[in-house]
Design a protein around this motif. Sequence first.
Motif, PDB file in Angstrom:
ATOM      1  N   PHE A  40      27.400 -33.298 -12.927  1.00  0.00           N
ATOM      2  CA  PHE A  40      28.487 -34.124 -12.433  1.00  0.00           C
ATOM      3  C   PHE A  40      28.802 -33.249 -11.092  1.00  0.00           C
ATOM      4  CE2 PHE A  40      33.044 -33.721 -11.692  1.00  0.00           C
ATOM      5  CZ  PHE A  40      33.226 -35.141 -11.198  1.00  0.00           C
ATOM      6  N   PHE A  41      29.029 -31.996 -11.106  1.00  0.00           N
ATOM      7  CA  PHE A  41      29.526 -31.351 -10.042  1.00  0.00           C
ATOM      8  C   PHE A  41      28.657 -31.460  -8.840  1.00  0.00           C
ATOM      9  CE2 PHE A  41      32.791 -29.047 -12.845  1.00  0.00           C
ATOM     10  CZ  PHE A  41      33.794 -29.599 -12.094  1.00  0.00           C
ATOM     11  N   ASP A  42      27.398 -31.122  -8.894  1.00  0.00           N
ATOM     12  CA  ASP A  42      26.322 -30.945  -7.876  1.00  0.00           C
ATOM     13  C   ASP A  42      26.320 -32.172  -6.827  1.00  0.00           C
ATOM     14  OD1 ASP A  42      24.109 -29.253  -6.836  1.00  0.00           O
ATOM     15  OD2 ASP A  42      23.188 -31.241  -6.933  1.00  0.00           O
ATOM     16  N   LYS A  43      26.665 -33.334  -7.497  1.00  0.00           N
ATOM     17  CA  LYS A  43      26.676 -34.642  -6.567  1.00  0.00           C
ATOM     18  C   LYS A  43      28.067 -34.565  -5.675  1.00  0.00           C
ATOM     19  CE  LYS A  43      23.800 -37.276  -9.633  1.00  0.00           C
ATOM     20  NZ  LYS A  43      23.814 -38.471 -10.263  1.00  0.00           N
ATOM     21  N   VAL A  44      28.958 -34.187  -6.309  1.00  0.00           N
ATOM     22  CA  VAL A  44      30.413 -34.379  -5.838  1.00  0.00           C
ATOM     23  C   VAL A  44      30.429 -33.248  -4.524  1.00  0.00           C
ATOM     24  CG1 VAL A  44      32.865 -33.909  -6.177  1.00  0.00           C
ATOM     25  CG2 VAL A  44      31.512 -34.996  -7.786  1.00  0.00           C
ATOM     26  N   ILE A  45      29.912 -31.969  -4.891  1.00  0.00           N
ATOM     27  CA  ILE A  45      29.882 -30.812  -4.192  1.00  0.00           C
ATOM     28  C   ILE A  45      29.019 -30.949  -2.906  1.00  0.00           C
ATOM     29  CG2 ILE A  45      29.332 -28.383  -3.772  1.00  0.00           C
ATOM     30  CD1 ILE A  45      30.055 -27.907  -6.699  1.00  0.00           C
ATOM     31  N   ARG A  46      27.704 -31.748  -2.903  1.00  0.00           N
ATOM     32  CA  ARG A  46      26.869 -31.774  -1.832  1.00  0.00           C
ATOM     33  C   ARG A  46      27.410 -33.096  -1.111  1.00  0.00           C
ATOM     34  NH1 ARG A  46      22.762 -28.579  -2.263  1.00  0.00           N
ATOM     35  NH2 ARG A  46      22.117 -27.540  -4.260  1.00  0.00           N
ATOM     36  N   ASP A  47      28.079 -33.988  -1.410  1.00  0.00           N
ATOM     37  CA  ASP A  47      28.822 -34.979  -0.862  1.00  0.00           C
ATOM     38  C   ASP A  47      29.673 -34.614   0.101  1.00  0.00           C
ATOM     39  OD1 ASP A  47      28.856 -37.839  -0.449  1.00  0.00           O
ATOM     40  OD2 ASP A  47      31.099 -37.536  -1.244  1.00  0.00           O
ATOM     41  N   TYR A  48      30.512 -33.642  -0.509  1.00  0.00           N
ATOM     42  CA  TYR A  48      32.022 -33.246   0.011  1.00  0.00           C
ATOM     43  C   TYR A  48      31.410 -32.332   1.358  1.00  0.00           C
ATOM     44  CZ  TYR A  48      36.230 -30.972   1.464  1.00  0.00           C
ATOM     45  OH  TYR A  48      37.247 -30.579   2.091  1.00  0.00           O
ATOM     46  N   HIS A  49      30.617 -31.498   0.822  1.00  0.00           N
ATOM     47  CA  HIS A  49      29.890 -30.532   2.001  1.00  0.00           C
ATOM     48  C   HIS A  49      28.985 -30.982   2.911  1.00  0.00           C
ATOM     49  CE1 HIS A  49      32.462 -27.019   0.596  1.00  0.00           C
ATOM     50  NE2 HIS A  49      32.334 -27.609  -0.636  1.00  0.00           N
ATOM     51  N   GLY A  50      28.697 -32.481   2.861  1.00  0.00           N
ATOM     52  CA  GLY A  50      27.783 -32.978   3.792  1.00  0.00           C
ATOM     53  C   GLY A  50      26.070 -32.471   3.720  1.00  0.00           C
ATOM     54  N   ASP A  51      25.810 -32.388   2.483  1.00  0.00           N
ATOM     55  CA  ASP A  51      24.425 -31.991   2.303  1.00  0.00           C
ATOM     56  C   ASP A  51      23.479 -33.388   1.991  1.00  0.00           C
ATOM     57  OD1 ASP A  51      22.047 -31.075   1.630  1.00  0.00           O
ATOM     58  OD2 ASP A  51      22.480 -29.804  -0.378  1.00  0.00           O
ATOM     59  N   GLU A  52      23.193 -33.698   2.738  1.00  0.00           N
ATOM     60  CA  GLU A  52      22.479 -35.081   2.499  1.00  0.00           C
ATOM     61  C   GLU A  52      20.936 -34.786   1.977  1.00  0.00           C
ATOM     62  OE1 GLU A  52      22.099 -37.280   6.002  1.00  0.00           O
ATOM     63  OE2 GLU A  52      24.268 -37.636   6.271  1.00  0.00           O
ATOM     64  N   SER A  53      20.520 -33.526   2.037  1.00  0.00           N
ATOM     65  CA  SER A  53      19.009 -33.237   1.661  1.00  0.00           C
ATOM     66  C   SER A  53      19.186 -33.127  -0.097  1.00  0.00           C
ATOM     67  CB  SER A  53      18.619 -32.048   2.121  1.00  0.00           C
ATOM     68  OG  SER A  53      19.268 -30.773   1.767  1.00  0.00           O
ATOM     69  N   GLY A  54      20.370 -32.694  -0.410  1.00  0.00           N
ATOM     70  CA  GLY A  54      20.644 -32.350  -2.068  1.00  0.00           C
ATOM     71  C   GLY A  54      20.114 -31.297  -2.289  1.00  0.00           C
ATOM     72  N   SER A  55      19.485 -30.145  -1.274  1.00  0.00           N
ATOM     73  CA  SER A  55      18.644 -28.886  -1.652  1.00  0.00           C
ATOM     74  C   SER A  55      19.344 -27.914  -1.154  1.00  0.00           C
ATOM     75  CB  SER A  55      17.167 -29.163  -1.665  1.00  0.00           C
ATOM     76  OG  SER A  55      17.029 -29.626  -0.314  1.00  0.00           O
ATOM     77  N   LYS A  56      20.315 -27.893  -0.448  1.00  0.00           N
ATOM     78  CA  LYS A  56      20.857 -26.753   0.513  1.00  0.00           C
ATOM     79  C   LYS A  56      21.331 -25.680  -0.522  1.00  0.00           C
ATOM     80  CE  LYS A  56      21.837 -28.899   5.079  1.00  0.00           C
ATOM     81  NZ  LYS A  56      22.863 -29.124   5.777  1.00  0.00           N
TER      82      LYS A  56
END
Length: 238
Positions: free
Chosen positions: A12-28
């Motif tokens: 759950f959290f990974d998608k929310v966190i990466r979306d908020y912080h602008g990580d479009e790659s999903g792997s930063k």
Amino acid sequence: MTPTDYSKFGGFFDKVIRDYHGDESGSKKHETDWDTDDADYDVKKLGQDELSMRVRVGRNLLGFNLPGKMSKEERIKFELRMLPAFEQLVEKYGGKVHSLTPDFGDSGANPNLISDEEYKSLVDAHVMFKDMDADPYLKSAGISSDWPYGRGCWQSEDKMRIIWFGEEDQLRIMCMKKGSNLLEVFSNLNEMLSTVESIEGIEFAKDEQYGYVTSCPSNLGTGMRASVHVKIPNLTAD
């Protein structure tokens, strides 16, 4: 929450966190880097005079629940854990601890307890945080539970270094100064963070992917917030 829950419930959290912080790659992967190279941070070159500058970071310790899950007993235990650290900070920077905890339960009286009048004076001077129990959002998250146990701050003798304990994160570590070189405040904070983390028994909670763990996902990473007061004399001029 515990410091490991961001990973434990990563589905759950990974998608929310990466979306908020602008990580479009999903792997930063977060990296905290204090290297400022040769950048010039003197605001006088931008036409500004001396400014009031403040930089702070949120930190939590391994071995403790995050504030929203802490019990009254754990909040007292956390404050007791920090007392030897504050003693070392007083040796280096001077100052004193201002605590709101009425008592330490089975551990006895609180030698750093301040009065209501002293607390109000520190709030008015922007040294201490306001009554968290009056904040409905912090209350609903459990972060302000057991107020005022486990809450307080340490301030250095020169008034330029402050550590809040028991707020939204277990520790809010900050430096401030009136001047023109922003780099001085960052450097002071970096030096103080190194001092705090070198103290025995103090280990900041950190996630391999997200960086330093904070109560709010929006602050993950450096957990840093920087602010300046800028004069804009002609803003309302006709």
